[in-house]
Design an enzyme around this catalytic site. Structure first.
Site, PDB file in Angstrom:
ATOM      1  N   TYR A  14      -2.485  -0.847   4.311  1.00 29.92           N
ATOM      2  CA  TYR A  14      -1.548   0.421   4.534  1.00 29.92           C
ATOM      3  C   TYR A  14      -1.891   0.601   6.190  1.00 29.92           C
ATOM      4  O   TYR A  14      -3.056   0.452   6.598  1.00 29.92           O
ATOM      5  CB  TYR A  14      -1.878   1.575   4.054  1.00 29.92           C
ATOM      6  CG  TYR A  14      -1.242   1.648   2.375  1.00 29.92           C
ATOM      7  CD1 TYR A  14       0.036   1.533   2.271  1.00 29.92           C
ATOM      8  CD2 TYR A  14      -2.055   1.995   1.425  1.00 29.92           C
ATOM      9  CE1 TYR A  14       0.631   1.598   0.960  1.00 29.92           C
ATOM     10  CE2 TYR A  14      -1.500   2.113   0.064  1.00 29.92           C
ATOM     11  CZ  TYR A  14      -0.160   1.837  -0.142  1.00 29.92           C
ATOM     12  OH  TYR A  14       0.280   2.023  -1.356  1.00 29.92           O
ATOM     13  N   THR A  35       1.942  -3.625   3.012  1.00 32.79           N
ATOM     14  CA  THR A  35       2.898  -2.710   2.279  1.00 32.79           C
ATOM     15  C   THR A  35       3.862  -2.109   3.080  1.00 32.79           C
ATOM     16  O   THR A  35       3.332  -1.317   4.075  1.00 32.79           O
ATOM     17  CB  THR A  35       2.338  -1.846   1.229  1.00 32.79           C
ATOM     18  OG1 THR A  35       1.387  -2.384   0.323  1.00 32.79           O
ATOM     19  CG2 THR A  35       3.160  -0.927   0.460  1.00 32.79           C
ATOM     20  N   LYS A  54       5.088  -6.497   1.396  1.00 29.97           N
ATOM     21  CA  LYS A  54       5.273  -6.149  -0.064  1.00 29.97           C
ATOM     22  C   LYS A  54       6.359  -4.859   0.188  1.00 29.97           C
ATOM     23  O   LYS A  54       6.037  -4.146   1.185  1.00 29.97           O
ATOM     24  CB  LYS A  54       4.070  -5.708  -0.557  1.00 29.97           C
ATOM     25  CG  LYS A  54       4.170  -4.743  -2.180  1.00 29.97           C
ATOM     26  CD  LYS A  54       2.631  -4.943  -2.469  1.00 29.97           C
ATOM     27  CE  LYS A  54       2.746  -4.099  -3.944  1.00 29.97           C
ATOM     28  NZ  LYS A  54       2.774  -2.533  -3.823  1.00 29.97           N
ATOM     29  N   HIS A  90       7.807  -0.521  -5.342  1.00 29.33           N
ATOM     30  CA  HIS A  90       6.239   0.254  -5.562  1.00 29.33           C
ATOM     31  C   HIS A  90       6.142   0.876  -7.126  1.00 29.33           C
ATOM     32  O   HIS A  90       5.762   1.934  -7.151  1.00 29.33           O
ATOM     33  CB  HIS A  90       6.152   1.426  -4.486  1.00 29.33           C
ATOM     34  CG  HIS A  90       4.648   1.543  -3.939  1.00 29.33           C
ATOM     35  ND1 HIS A  90       4.296   1.118  -3.002  1.00 29.33           N
ATOM     36  CD2 HIS A  90       3.702   2.315  -4.526  1.00 29.33           C
ATOM     37  CE1 HIS A  90       3.019   1.459  -2.665  1.00 29.33           C
ATOM     38  NE2 HIS A  90       2.586   2.013  -3.866  1.00 29.33           N
TER      39      HIS A  90
HETATM   40  C1  GLV Z   1      -0.387   4.041  -3.942  1.00 31.11           C
HETATM   41  O1  GLV Z   1       0.027   2.938  -3.623  1.00 31.11           O
HETATM   42  C2  GLV Z   1       0.440   4.654  -4.673  1.00 31.11           C
HETATM   43  O2  GLV Z   1       1.638   4.413  -5.134  1.00 31.11           O
HETATM   44  O3  GLV Z   1      -0.218   5.826  -5.284  1.00 31.11           O
END
Ligand code: GLV
Length: 387
Positions: free
Chosen positions: A130, A156, A252, A276
């Site tokens: 991140y 990500t 990602k 996600h």
């Molecule tokens: C972190 O990656 C989440 O989705 O909480």
């Protein structure tokens, strides 16, 4: 304890054994949870074509993902707070993955650190990044992943601001949990979990705490993300991250063909088609619904990977048939971990492998490399005699 037959059995056990706030953290999506639900339910709309009288001997699920030979085209997805589902969760899951012969991805927001996992394993793992406002910290994080000989960096792009998960707000999610009466009462009903946590020193975000100068109390995850994650992240940043890292790069959070195109231009080695796990843009189409369009656009120029909604080997087969060269499991492995630690993660991998291999056979295939669209009946191709 009743025998474990499928991932759902492990989910039920995890729900019993993991404190409510951490179980809820894993088993939730943002806002109405529409995308979270559809990631799973869209898989059920894709059907398989039955084939018979085909020699089914010598079946193999072996594949290659970004140049690495794997026992099946499945990797462990990066998930935050994994070490709160079970003490030392990241180490246990990484070990299970290593023994099974599939890649493990460590999240930036993990409890065990890059160094903890490197020390406990022998096979290079992948590190998920991140990007935060503190660039010096990000430089150091990339360098730490390099020093630990991580095999790939998974960048990500879909979580610079956090989609709200109502349960986390209501539960006051934090790591370690605040010792409120409500939390203490709930934890008192999870003796295994408590014993594990008392037996480890790893109870906070160890990639971060002690590595950033201006933060000692991370408060809740939502507050921390809001203050530290860099909302200005752009494709230009992908360039310097790629250069600083210098190794294999996986992007990602792609759920749109034009974004996939930009990822190709960035020189990444692979993309993960992902929303996600339905935890960010509620209302986005499921990953499996977006996969064919993205594969069609860029599949000949970049390796396309997939996550979102995989709860079985049948789901893996469907994603592979639609062009995914690799798939990732998040919640599925977390349920195994919360239920039974390392043994539970191994169980998850065994279940998925067995389901994949058996389903392949019933589709008339002996080699995963031969799975393609002809093995599927897509919703719009069906003659629905009941319609
Ligand atoms: C972190 O990656 C989440 O989705 O909480």
């Amino acid at each position: 304890m009743r025998p474990i037959a499928c991932i759902e059995d492990l989910r039920i056990l995890a729900e019993r054994r993991v404190p409510r706030m951490f179980y809820d953290y894993a088993d939730s999506g943002s806002w109405t949870e529409q995308t979270y639900r559809e990631n799973e339910s869209d898989f059920a709309r894709i059907r398989l074509r039955q084939k018979v009288a085909v020699n089914m001997e010598g079946r193999t699920t072996e594949a290659t993902i970004i140049g690495r030979k794997v026992a099946m085209p499945v990797a462990i997805a990066p998930t935050g707070l994994t070490g709160m589902q079970h003490a030392d969760g990241e180490i246990l899951a990484a070990r299970a993955a290593e023994k099974f012969g599939i890649p493990f991805t460590l999240s930036t927001m993990s409890i065990c650190s890059i160094e903890d996992v490197a020390e406990a394993t022998n096979t290079p793992f992948w590190f998920q990044l991140y990007v935060m406002r503190d660039r010096e910290f990000i430089y150091r994080l990339i360098d730490r992943a390099k020093a630990a000989e991580c095999e790939a960096l998974v960048l990500t792009l879909d979580l610079q601001v956090l989609g709200q998960r109502h349960k986390d707000v209501r539960n006051g999610l934090s790591a370690p949990p605040k010792l409120t009466v409500r939390n203490m009462l709930n934890m008192a009903t999870k003796p295994r979990w408590c014993m594990g946590m008392l037996g480890t020193k790893r109870r906070e975000f160890r990639n971060i705490v002690g590595h950033v100068s201006n933060v000692d109390d991370m408060g809740t995850l939502a507050e921390w993300t809001h203050s530290q994650f860099d909302p200005r992240l752009s494709w230009d940043d992908v360039k310097w991250i790629k250069d600083r890292w210098g190794g294999k790069l996986i992007i990602k959070g792609i759920n749109d063909p034009d974004d996939a195109e930009k990822a190709v231009e960035s020189g990444a080695d692979a993309i993960i088609v992902s929303n996600h796990g339905g935890r960010q843009l509620d209302g986005a189409l499921s990953s499996i619904a977006m996969l064919p369009e993205i594969v069609e656009r860029v599949g000949d120029r970049i390796e396309v990977h997939f996550d979102g909604g995989i709860r079985s080997g049948q789901d893996v087969l469907k994603a592979v048939a639609l062009g995914a060269k690799g798939t990732y499991i998040g919640r599925a492995f977390l349920y195994g971990l919360g239920a039974m630690g390392e043994e539970g993660v191994t169980k998850v991998l065994e279940i998925i492998h067995k389901e994949l291999e058996t389903t392949m056979a019933l589709c008339g295939r002996t080699n995963i490399a031969d799975i393609d669209r002809s093995n599927l009946i897509l919703p719009n191709e069906r003659t629905d005699i009941f319609a």
